[in-house]
Design a protein around this motif. Structure first.
Motif, PDB file in Angstrom:
ATOM      1  N   ALA A 173      38.113  20.550 -22.026  1.00 22.46           N
ATOM      2  CA  ALA A 173      38.516  20.898 -23.387  1.00 22.46           C
ATOM      3  C   ALA A 173      37.862  19.974 -24.408  1.00 22.46           C
ATOM      4  O   ALA A 173      37.433  20.416 -25.484  1.00 22.46           O
ATOM      5  N   ALA A 174      37.772  18.695 -24.075  1.00 28.26           N
ATOM      6  CA  ALA A 174      37.116  17.747 -24.977  1.00 28.26           C
ATOM      7  C   ALA A 174      35.632  18.082 -25.125  1.00 28.26           C
ATOM      8  O   ALA A 174      35.075  18.037 -26.226  1.00 28.26           O
ATOM      9  N   GLY A 175      34.992  18.434 -24.008  1.00 27.93           N
ATOM     10  CA  GLY A 175      33.580  18.804 -24.064  1.00 27.93           C
ATOM     11  C   GLY A 175      33.350  20.053 -24.881  1.00 27.93           C
ATOM     12  O   GLY A 175      32.389  20.139 -25.668  1.00 27.93           O
ATOM     13  N   ALA A 176      34.232  21.049 -24.720  1.00 29.80           N
ATOM     14  CA  ALA A 176      34.099  22.276 -25.493  1.00 29.80           C
ATOM     15  C   ALA A 176      34.274  22.009 -26.985  1.00 29.80           C
ATOM     16  O   ALA A 176      33.576  22.601 -27.822  1.00 29.80           O
ATOM     17  N   ALA A 177      35.189  21.115 -27.330  1.00 27.54           N
ATOM     18  CA  ALA A 177      35.398  20.770 -28.735  1.00 27.54           C
ATOM     19  C   ALA A 177      34.175  20.080 -29.320  1.00 27.54           C
ATOM     20  O   ALA A 177      33.772  20.346 -30.461  1.00 27.54           O
ATOM     21  N   ALA A 178      33.572  19.183 -28.537  1.00 30.96           N
ATOM     22  CA  ALA A 178      32.344  18.525 -29.001  1.00 30.96           C
ATOM     23  C   ALA A 178      31.226  19.545 -29.181  1.00 30.96           C
ATOM     24  O   ALA A 178      30.428  19.451 -30.127  1.00 30.96           O
ATOM     25  N   ASP A 179      31.160  20.523 -28.297  1.00 28.54           N
ATOM     26  CA  ASP A 179      30.157  21.582 -28.432  1.00 28.54           C
ATOM     27  C   ASP A 179      30.377  22.378 -29.720  1.00 28.54           C
ATOM     28  O   ASP A 179      29.424  22.737 -30.422  1.00 28.54           O
ATOM     29  N   GLN A 180      31.636  22.660 -30.028  1.00 32.41           N
ATOM     30  CA  GLN A 180      31.934  23.370 -31.271  1.00 32.41           C
ATOM     31  C   GLN A 180      31.497  22.555 -32.480  1.00 32.41           C
ATOM     32  O   GLN A 180      30.954  23.103 -33.451  1.00 32.41           O
ATOM     33  N   ALA A 181      31.722  21.254 -32.408  1.00 37.52           N
ATOM     34  CA  ALA A 181      31.302  20.391 -33.512  1.00 37.52           C
ATOM     35  C   ALA A 181      29.788  20.432 -33.682  1.00 37.52           C
ATOM     36  O   ALA A 181      29.279  20.483 -34.815  1.00 37.52           O
TER      37      ALA A 181
END
Length: 388
Positions: A173-181
């Motif tokens: 989930a943290a990685g996906a959020a960074a990808d969104q950023a």
């Protein structure tokens, strides 16, 4: 005026489900494993001060870390004991792992080491969390002069290294959020703005997509990109700049860390060639990931690609580091690290080339070891993005 992303909402997007909470049984199992690992390493036990290890093992994080002694004592075959100041005991009792341990408190004016000393083998050697205060360790040594101590990173480097399915879900989930950023930062204007402006955008975006803590937002433009840990400064980004973007923090208590290198306008042939080289090296490192392979083999695989192309002297750091409740932790992907990879380990793969005074390139994903290889937690394209 500089572009700024929309204000961060107060919570993550509603479509994202909350992670499965860790239970007292989860923390009980972690503490038992830590105590047994210490015994297997020839230690009398483990002493854990406030910080990442305490959060991982008990779910307890004091609201303020002060000069008052707080320490978790773990010894194989004995119940875990958390020694805390009396004024902090109510918070400790509400920690997620509190039901899995015994709480002992001490009041101001009393000797906390007199409370702690009876819990310890008077001649034992103990593993101590790296961020323990020197005054507390020295106080224990004075109370028990025949004891000795070693850092947990040295004694039990793999304590937090292998993640269970719930931890992996948090890191994903943290990685996906960074990808969104990253996807959103590509939409902002770079040319004519300061590095600090783009760094502020990145921080806001990480929070917008659910991070509770931003640990770093590296924005290295032009020659500043040749410094791997350049801190965003007042340099104005120009057309023709290569820009290294390295950012991450904590979401649901677990870390993100990703790097992409973009270009303001069209790159030169050399810039494109170096970027392609780093992309190939990153892929080679990823393809080396599988259970039983030594950590150093990931470093060797990525480094060989860059060295064979004549840029070996410009790859000046390790290929990767572990990640979990902190953004940097063991294991490390570096020559000499013979620790075998184990399913559930999570770490970065981030080769780079840094040409002093000119530009730098780094590409980074977080990866976990699976039963038959590796899985990336970052899915944004590795190709060079062109920004305005």
């Amino acid at each position: 005026m500089p572009h700024t992303p929309e204000p961060a909402p107060e919570s993550a997007p509603e479509s994202e489900s909350a992670p499965t909470p860790f239970t007292a049984d989860d923390y009980r199992a972690r503490m038992a494993r830590a105590a047994q690992s210490a015994a297997d390493a020839g230690l009398a036990g483990v002493l854990v001060a406030p910080g990442p290890d305490l959060v991982y093992l008990t779910g307890y994080q004091p609201t303020a870390i002060t000069e008052r002694l707080t320490v978790l004592v773990l010894t194989a075959g004995q119940d875990p004991v958390l020694v805390v100041p009396t004024l902090e005991a109510p918070d400790a009792r509400h920690a997620a792992g509190a039901a899995a341990l015994t709480l002992r408190d001490w009041t101001d004016g009393k000797d906390p080491y007199a409370v702690t000393a009876p819990l310890l083998d008077k001649q034992g050697r103990f593993g101590v969390s790296d961020n323990a205060w020197a005054m507390h360790l020295l106080g224990l040594q004075q109370a028990l002069p025949s004891t000795s101590y070693v850092s947990l990173t040295e004694a039990l480097p793999m304590l937090r290294a292998v993640k269970d399915e719930h931890e992996l879900a948090r890191i994903a989930a943290a990685g996906a959020a960074a990808d969104q950023a990253y996807g959103e930062i590509l939409k902002v204007r770079f040319a004519g703005r300061k590095e600090t402006d783009v760094a502020a955008d990145l921080a806001a975006l990480l929070m917008r997509f659910g991070h509770s803590q931003v640990d770093f937002t590296v924005v290295g433009s032009g020659p500043n990109g040749a410094n791997p840990h350049h801190e965003a400064g007042d340099r104005t980004i120009e057309r023709g700049d290569m820009v290294v973007l390295d950012f991450g923090g904590l979401k649901h208590g677990y870390g993100s860390d990703t790097t992409r290198t973009v270009h303001v306008g069209e790159p030169t042939a050399e810039e494109q060639r170096v970027h392609d080289l780093v992309r190939t090296a990153q892929q080679a490192g990823f393809e080396a990931v599988r259970p039983g392979v030594a950590c150093q083999e990931v470093d060797r695989a990525a480094r060989a690609v860059i060295a064979d192309a004549g840029y070996g002297e410009y790859f000046i750091h390790r290929t990767g580091h572990g990640i979990g409740v902190t953004t940097h932790e063991p294991p490390y992907m570096i020559e000499g690290e013979e620790q075998p990879l184990v399913p559930g380990m999570c770490f970065s793969i981030e080769p780079g080339v840094y040409l002093p005074g000119r530009f730098g390139v780094r590409i980074e994903d977080i990866v976990t070891v699976t039963e038959d290889g590796g899985r990336r937690f970052n899915a944004t394209p590795h190709e060079m993005a062109i920004v305005e």
